[in-house]
Design a protein around this motif. Sequence first.
Motif, short mmCIF file in Angstrom:
data_model
loop_
_atom_site.label_atom_id
_atom_site.label_comp_id
_atom_site.label_asym_id
_atom_site.label_seq_id
_atom_site.Cartn_x
_atom_site.Cartn_y
_atom_site.Cartn_z
N ASP A 123 3.94 6.15 -5.35
CA ASP A 123 2.90 5.79 -6.82
C ASP A 123 1.71 7.14 -7.17
OD1 ASP A 123 5.77 4.71 -7.52
OD2 ASP A 123 4.40 3.03 -7.21
N GLY A 124 1.22 7.30 -6.39
CA GLY A 124 -0.67 8.41 -6.56
C GLY A 124 -1.81 7.45 -6.28
N ASP A 125 -1.53 6.37 -6.23
CA ASP A 125 -2.22 5.16 -6.27
C ASP A 125 -3.50 6.23 -4.60
OD1 ASP A 125 -4.42 3.83 -5.90
OD2 ASP A 125 -3.53 1.48 -6.17
N SER A 126 -4.55 6.87 -5.09
CA SER A 126 -5.46 7.84 -4.19
C SER A 126 -5.99 5.99 -3.20
CB SER A 126 -6.08 8.05 -4.80
OG SER A 126 -7.45 8.06 -4.66
N SER A 127 -6.40 5.49 -3.79
CA SER A 127 -7.13 3.83 -3.04
C SER A 127 -6.25 3.77 -1.76
CB SER A 127 -7.22 3.21 -3.99
OG SER A 127 -6.30 2.16 -4.60
N ALA A 128 -4.97 3.75 -2.34
CA ALA A 128 -3.97 3.12 -1.29
C ALA A 128 -3.85 3.92 -0.48
CB ALA A 128 -2.61 2.63 -1.67
N TRP A 129 -3.58 5.07 -0.51
CA TRP A 129 -4.39 6.26 0.58
C TRP A 129 -5.27 6.41 1.56
CZ3 TRP A 129 -0.20 8.39 3.01
CH2 TRP A 129 1.27 8.97 2.32
N ASP A 130 -6.56 6.16 0.61
CA ASP A 130 -7.52 5.45 0.99
C ASP A 130 -7.50 4.13 2.60
OD1 ASP A 130 -8.79 7.65 0.05
OD2 ASP A 130 -9.44 6.85 -1.39
N ARG A 140 12.17 2.15 7.62
CA ARG A 140 12.88 1.23 7.48
C ARG A 140 12.75 -0.64 7.29
NH1 ARG A 140 15.89 2.49 12.32
NH2 ARG A 140 15.15 3.84 12.55
N ASP A 141 11.41 -0.63 7.93
CA ASP A 141 10.37 -1.57 7.92
C ASP A 141 8.87 -1.02 7.34
OD1 ASP A 141 9.32 -3.69 7.56
OD2 ASP A 141 9.83 -4.19 9.69
N PRO A 142 8.86 -1.06 6.04
CA PRO A 142 7.52 -0.69 5.65
C PRO A 142 6.31 -1.23 6.45
CG PRO A 142 8.53 -0.13 3.93
CD PRO A 142 9.79 -0.89 5.11
N ALA A 143 6.52 -2.94 6.17
CA ALA A 143 5.92 -2.86 6.92
C ALA A 143 4.62 -2.92 8.54
CB ALA A 143 5.84 -4.80 6.80
N ARG A 144 5.29 -2.30 8.80
CA ARG A 144 5.47 -1.77 9.82
C ARG A 144 4.79 -0.40 10.45
NH1 ARG A 144 9.27 -4.06 14.76
NH2 ARG A 144 7.32 -3.13 15.93
N VAL A 145 4.44 -0.16 9.21
CA VAL A 145 3.59 1.36 8.86
C VAL A 145 3.37 1.81 9.91
CG1 VAL A 145 2.20 1.13 7.18
CG2 VAL A 145 3.24 3.14 7.19
N LEU A 197 0.92 -1.25 0.31
CA LEU A 197 -0.07 0.25 -0.14
C LEU A 197 0.75 1.56 0.31
CD1 LEU A 197 -2.81 -0.86 2.80
CD2 LEU A 197 -3.18 -0.90 -0.12
N LEU A 198 1.67 1.00 0.96
CA LEU A 198 2.89 2.06 0.80
C LEU A 198 3.34 2.74 -0.32
CD1 LEU A 198 4.50 2.35 4.24
CD2 LEU A 198 2.90 3.97 3.16
N THR A 199 3.39 1.60 -0.75
CA THR A 199 4.33 1.69 -2.32
C THR A 199 3.44 2.69 -3.05
OG1 THR A 199 5.67 -0.32 -2.31
CG2 THR A 199 5.67 0.38 -4.24
N ARG A 209 3.61 13.55 8.42
CA ARG A 209 5.30 12.92 8.10
C ARG A 209 5.57 12.17 8.00
NH1 ARG A 209 5.38 17.32 10.06
NH2 ARG A 209 5.67 18.34 11.50
N LEU A 210 4.53 10.69 7.38
CA LEU A 210 4.68 9.92 6.88
C LEU A 210 4.72 10.52 4.88
CD1 LEU A 210 4.11 7.17 6.10
CD2 LEU A 210 1.82 6.66 6.30
N LEU A 211 3.99 11.47 4.62
CA LEU A 211 4.50 11.75 3.39
C LEU A 211 5.68 12.19 2.70
CD1 LEU A 211 1.45 13.95 2.51
CD2 LEU A 211 1.75 11.87 1.06
#
Length: 178
Positions: free
Chosen positions: A16-23, A66-71, A10-12, A57-59
């Motif tokens: 890349d601009g995927d608004s559904s991922a942000w949602d 370091r560990d995107p899986a732990r966002v 989702l972070l990736t 801050r996330l933006l």
Amino acid sequence: MRDPREPAELLTAAADGDSSAWDELEHRFGPRMWAVARACGLGPADAADAVQGAWLRLLQHLHDLRDPARVGGWLATTVRREALLMLRKERLGASSFEIADDPDPAAAVLEADGRRTLWQSVSALHEPCRSLLQLVAIDLGNQQVAARLGLPTGSVGPTKARCLEKLRTLLSLQETAQ
């Protein structure tokens, strides 16, 4: 149906601009972020500011985690830090007000309500306006905004002007409805 992607995916996609991922990120982690902010003792308006600050801050650190899986944990920690910083500033401000005149509580309420209304309105905008105005709020330059949103640098200014006009219109409609 909810998005089955893992947080790192989702972070990736969001980068890349995927608004559904942000949602989806907001859907998954937003309630926990609010709970953390409120558990720190913030009222609704300040909690909204702390949560919004964590998203900003996330933006800023989207590519640095370091560990995107732990966002989710990262966001909870960031909200806690934002909340504690706000509380610390509030205490420092309160001690300086003891020396000066009493602050106007009505003005403080109106200011907090105005911030909440502003960010709710920004969140209601469609892309790319929502992301563009969030990036502008954290004071990124046009080149950085263009790179994050995949826009030509020269189009950031005119796009920002159109987005601000949409925001003004939305805020005006809200004011007349009240």
